[in-house]
Design a protein around this motif. Structure first.
Motif, short mmCIF file in Angstrom:
data_model
loop_
_atom_site.label_atom_id
_atom_site.label_comp_id
_atom_site.label_asym_id
_atom_site.label_seq_id
_atom_site.Cartn_x
_atom_site.Cartn_y
_atom_site.Cartn_z
N GLU A 31 27.50 7.54 1.09
CA GLU A 31 26.99 8.55 1.87
C GLU A 31 25.87 8.12 2.51
OE1 GLU A 31 26.44 12.38 0.40
OE2 GLU A 31 26.07 13.24 2.43
N TYR A 32 25.97 8.17 4.16
CA TYR A 32 24.74 8.01 4.77
C TYR A 32 23.79 9.33 4.69
CZ TYR A 32 21.71 5.84 8.16
OH TYR A 32 20.63 5.16 8.79
N ASP A 33 22.99 9.34 3.54
CA ASP A 33 22.21 10.36 3.15
C ASP A 33 20.74 10.36 3.46
OD1 ASP A 33 22.06 12.64 1.92
OD2 ASP A 33 22.04 12.02 -0.22
N GLY A 34 20.08 11.36 3.61
CA GLY A 34 18.71 11.39 3.85
C GLY A 34 18.27 12.78 4.40
N ARG A 36 17.62 15.70 6.93
CA ARG A 36 18.28 16.24 8.33
C ARG A 36 17.23 16.78 9.17
NH1 ARG A 36 24.29 16.82 8.19
NH2 ARG A 36 24.87 15.57 6.36
N THR A 57 24.55 12.96 13.80
CA THR A 57 25.77 13.57 13.14
C THR A 57 26.79 13.88 14.32
OG1 THR A 57 25.04 15.60 12.91
CG2 THR A 57 24.56 13.97 11.05
N GLU A 62 21.58 17.02 15.83
CA GLU A 62 21.19 16.77 14.49
C GLU A 62 21.23 15.25 13.90
OE1 GLU A 62 22.14 18.81 10.04
OE2 GLU A 62 23.70 17.73 11.07
N ILE A 64 20.18 12.21 10.89
CA ILE A 64 19.74 11.90 9.31
C ILE A 64 19.06 11.00 9.26
CG2 ILE A 64 20.76 11.29 7.14
CD1 ILE A 64 23.65 12.80 7.93
N ASP A 65 17.77 10.97 8.62
CA ASP A 65 16.85 10.08 8.39
C ASP A 65 17.40 9.24 7.26
OD1 ASP A 65 14.49 8.62 8.67
OD2 ASP A 65 13.26 9.89 8.13
N GLY A 66 17.95 8.34 7.62
CA GLY A 66 18.68 7.25 6.52
C GLY A 66 17.63 6.84 5.23
N ASN A 85 33.09 11.87 9.35
CA ASN A 85 32.51 13.28 8.94
C ASN A 85 33.10 13.87 7.99
OD1 ASN A 85 31.02 15.57 9.03
ND2 ASN A 85 30.38 15.51 10.92
N ARG A 89 29.45 15.84 5.61
CA ARG A 89 28.52 14.92 5.25
C ARG A 89 29.18 13.52 5.74
NH1 ARG A 89 29.06 15.90 -1.25
NH2 ARG A 89 27.74 13.92 -1.03
#
Ligand SMILES: [Zn+2]
Length: 153
Positions: A31-34, A36, A57, A62, A64-66, A85, A89
């Motif tokens: 997942e490209y998580d971080g 938002r 995204t 919006e 996401i700050d990886g 997407n 997510r």
């Protein structure tokens, strides 16, 4: 995140993300998580920073700050993954079977950028020479032409 992912130095750029295991086409990998926040907030936060890991995204500005493994995945013009997407997510998903030892890559399709530092050195036979999206390349070409004619844009 799938087991067997490692970060090590990459011939494409700095560090990259590699798989030690076979990955089947269509598998969500990581997942490209971080955190938002909005694009405006990101611009404010990172106005003095040269390198960022922001992922747009497509959701009303919006980003996401990886933070984590996915931010190390490099761009390639002939990638083996894409981002999807899934239920709001962002997942990096295999677009073909990937062999152990391969570096994971996807097309960044950058857009909405004012800098010109998106040159691509991925080394793919069909490298486009830029990490910008096709649309952004066309937009920039139009802008360059109108500048050359002296038109106000
Ligand atoms: Zn390339």
């Amino acid at each position: 995140m799938l087991p067997g992912l490692v970060i090590r130095s990459s011939s494409i750029h700095a560090a990259g993300c590699y798989t030690m295991r076979r990955i089947r086409k269509g598998t969500p990998i990581v997942e490209y998580d971080g955190p938002r926040f909005s694009k405006d907030e990101a611009d404010e936060r990172y106005k003095d920073r040269f390198i960022t890991y922001l992922f747009s995204t497509g959701n009303r500005g919006e980003v996401i700050d990886g933070f984590g493994t996915a931010m190390f995945i490099n761009h390639c013009c002939d990638p083996n993954c894409e981002t999807e997407n899934l239920d709001r997510r962002i997942w990096v998903v295999a677009t073909r079977d990937i062999a152990p030892g391969e570096e994971l890559t996807y097309e960044y399709n950058l857009h909405d950028s004012d800098d010109d530092t998106a040159d691509c050195h991925c080394g793919a036979v069909k490298c486009r020479g830029t990490m910008f999206s096709e649309d952004e390349v066309k937009r920039r070409a139009r802008r360059a032409r109108s500048k050359a004619r002296g038109a106000k844009s």
